[in-house]
Design an enzyme around this catalytic site. Structure first.
Site, PDB file in Angstrom:
ATOM      1  N   CYS A  81       0.814  -1.220   0.000  1.00  0.00           N
ATOM      2  CA  CYS A  81       0.000   0.000   0.000  1.00  0.00           C
ATOM      3  C   CYS A  81       0.846   1.268   0.000  1.00  0.00           C
ATOM      4  CB  CYS A  81      -0.940   0.004   1.202  1.00  0.00           C
ATOM      5  SG  CYS A  81      -0.101  -0.012   2.797  1.00  0.00           S
ATOM      6  N   HIS A 118      18.995  -3.116   1.821  1.00  0.00           N
ATOM      7  CA  HIS A 118      17.619  -2.609   1.869  1.00  0.00           C
ATOM      8  C   HIS A 118      16.618  -3.754   1.985  1.00  0.00           C
ATOM      9  CE1 HIS A 118      13.979  -0.386   1.015  1.00  0.00           C
ATOM     10  NE2 HIS A 118      13.730  -1.232   0.028  1.00  0.00           N
TER      11      HIS A 118
END
Length: 397
Positions: free
Chosen positions: A46, A78
């Site tokens: 989202c 990451h």
């Protein structure tokens, strides 16, 4: 090389994320056209959109348009942090781990994930699990779904006497539902395009399910609407809301849109509705981050250790075919010579396993240093040793 391009809540608001997601898809298509992309995995939630890819050379001359672009070590760091919830808007949330697993599975199923990204995402899943086991980063953590409920509660106060409508019975809608159950709410209605899913979720909540074509009627008297569908376009327009909701109810209504792309048009707010989206959850996210700083530091230490192991395992991939060939040739010889030994020794009275174990140990010990040195050569990018090993251990047949 491994390349990661992304847009997320850390660098953009929901408007920019929606816009940049489309831009990223175009850039990725261009990269695929201009370069040999060997593997790729796409991740979409989202509040983020990411692509990880493996290619021979760095793509140049692209207008990245606000996208974050990282390669190799930074990209690997990451994805490990991402799996731990360190990169999430709600620090420590668990949903991202499942989302990464799903993205990995989809890529494998479609044939887009090869040995490099398979290693990367398998490691990311492992690291996410280890961090949650060894730290308390997710203890009592809130999800985006529960943050949306908390936001509605901060506006309206106690929700116990309010009627709440959940639009979407997918993973995000389920998180919203669970958060509502924790508030001991009873007036819950679930709407979903697939009615059976709405029924299942409503049953868990002790609420009611409605078909999507009855959405307007459900909105008309709702106090809170939380929308989290996967629709590619808005499902609640200004016109639909204006027709469905009596004027006296509009200013009392709270709508929270946690979908990406958004489910509710921005100009619904012009009707007097209190409309919120992902960007409005940042305050809750900041409070959550402060509470978890010490656990985040522990998680980052684990990530640093695991990143080193991951980089080594990826370097080892270059020599894995050589090692596999060594083991294969050795096993063929071992089995052949063991079988000869059985015939020469005659009846072994059930001690064949002893001989089999002995030959396995001998082979492993003989090649231990060779394999260790090969892996070390890969870590040091020693092409001379690697090429020599390829020559020495290549099949002569």
């Amino acid at each position: 090389m491994i390349l990661n391009i992304r847009i997320d809540h850390k660098t953009a608001d929901i408007n920019k994320i929606e816009e940049s997601t489309r831009n990223m898809d175009e850039i990725f298509a261009n990269i695929q056209h201009d370069h040999q992309v060997q593997e790729y995995v796409q991740v979409k939630t989202c509040n983020r959109a990411e692509i990880y890819m493996v290619l021979d050379e760095a793509p140049l001359h692209y207008q990245w348009g606000g996208l974050v672009v990282e390669k190799d070590e930074k990209a690997l760091e990451h994805v490990l942090k991402l799996s731990c919830g360190l990169e999430s808007m709600i620090i420590g949330e668990d949903q991202i781990l499942g989302q990464l697993k799903d993205a990995h599975k989809v890529s494998v199923k479609k044939g887009h994930c090869g040995p490099v990204l398979d290693n990367v995402f398998t490691k990311a899943t492992h690291v996410g699990q280890v961090v949650r086991k060894k730290t308390q980063i997710n203890q009592g953590s809130v999800s985006i779904g529960s943050a949306a409920v908390n936001l509605a509660e901060s506006v309206l106060g106690d929700l116990k006497c309010k009627k709440v409508l959940i639009i979407g019975a997918g993973k995000m809608g389920t998180l919203v539902a669970k958060a509502l159950v924790e508030k001991h709410l009873k007036a819950i209605v679930v709407a979903n395009r697939t009615y059976d899913r709405a029924v299942c979720l409503a049953k868990e909540l002790g609420g009611d399910a409605i078909r999507f074509d009855r959405l307007a009627r459900a909105i008309s008297d709702a106090d809170v609407v939380i929308s989290a569908t996967g629709a590619p376009h808005a499902i609640l327009t200004r016109e639909k809301v204006n027709v469905a909701v009596p004027p006296e109810n509009l200013e009392k209504m709270v709508m929270v849109d946690i979908a990406n792309p958004r489910d509710i048009e921005e100009d619904v707010e012009d009707l007097g509705v209190k409309l919120y989206n992902i960007d409005d959850l940042r305050g809750i996210a900041d409070n959550n981050k402060k509470k978890r700083q010490s656990e985040a530091k522990k998680a980052e230490k684990i990530v640093a250790e695991e990143l080193d192991l991951l980089e080594k395992s990826l370097q080892h991939l270059e020599v894995e075919p050589i090692i596999a060939n060594i083991r294969s040739q050795a096993e063929i010889i071992r089995l052949r010579e063991t079988e000869k030994a059985y015939h020469m020794l005659g009846d072994m009275n059930g001690k064949e396993k002893v001989v089999d174990h002995l030959t396995k140990v001998v082979v492993d010990r003989v090649f231990y240093n060779i394999i260790h040195n090969l892996k070390e050569a890969a870590e040091n990018d020693d092409t001379e040793v690697i090429n020599s090993a390829k020559y020495l251990f290549k099949n002569k047949t």
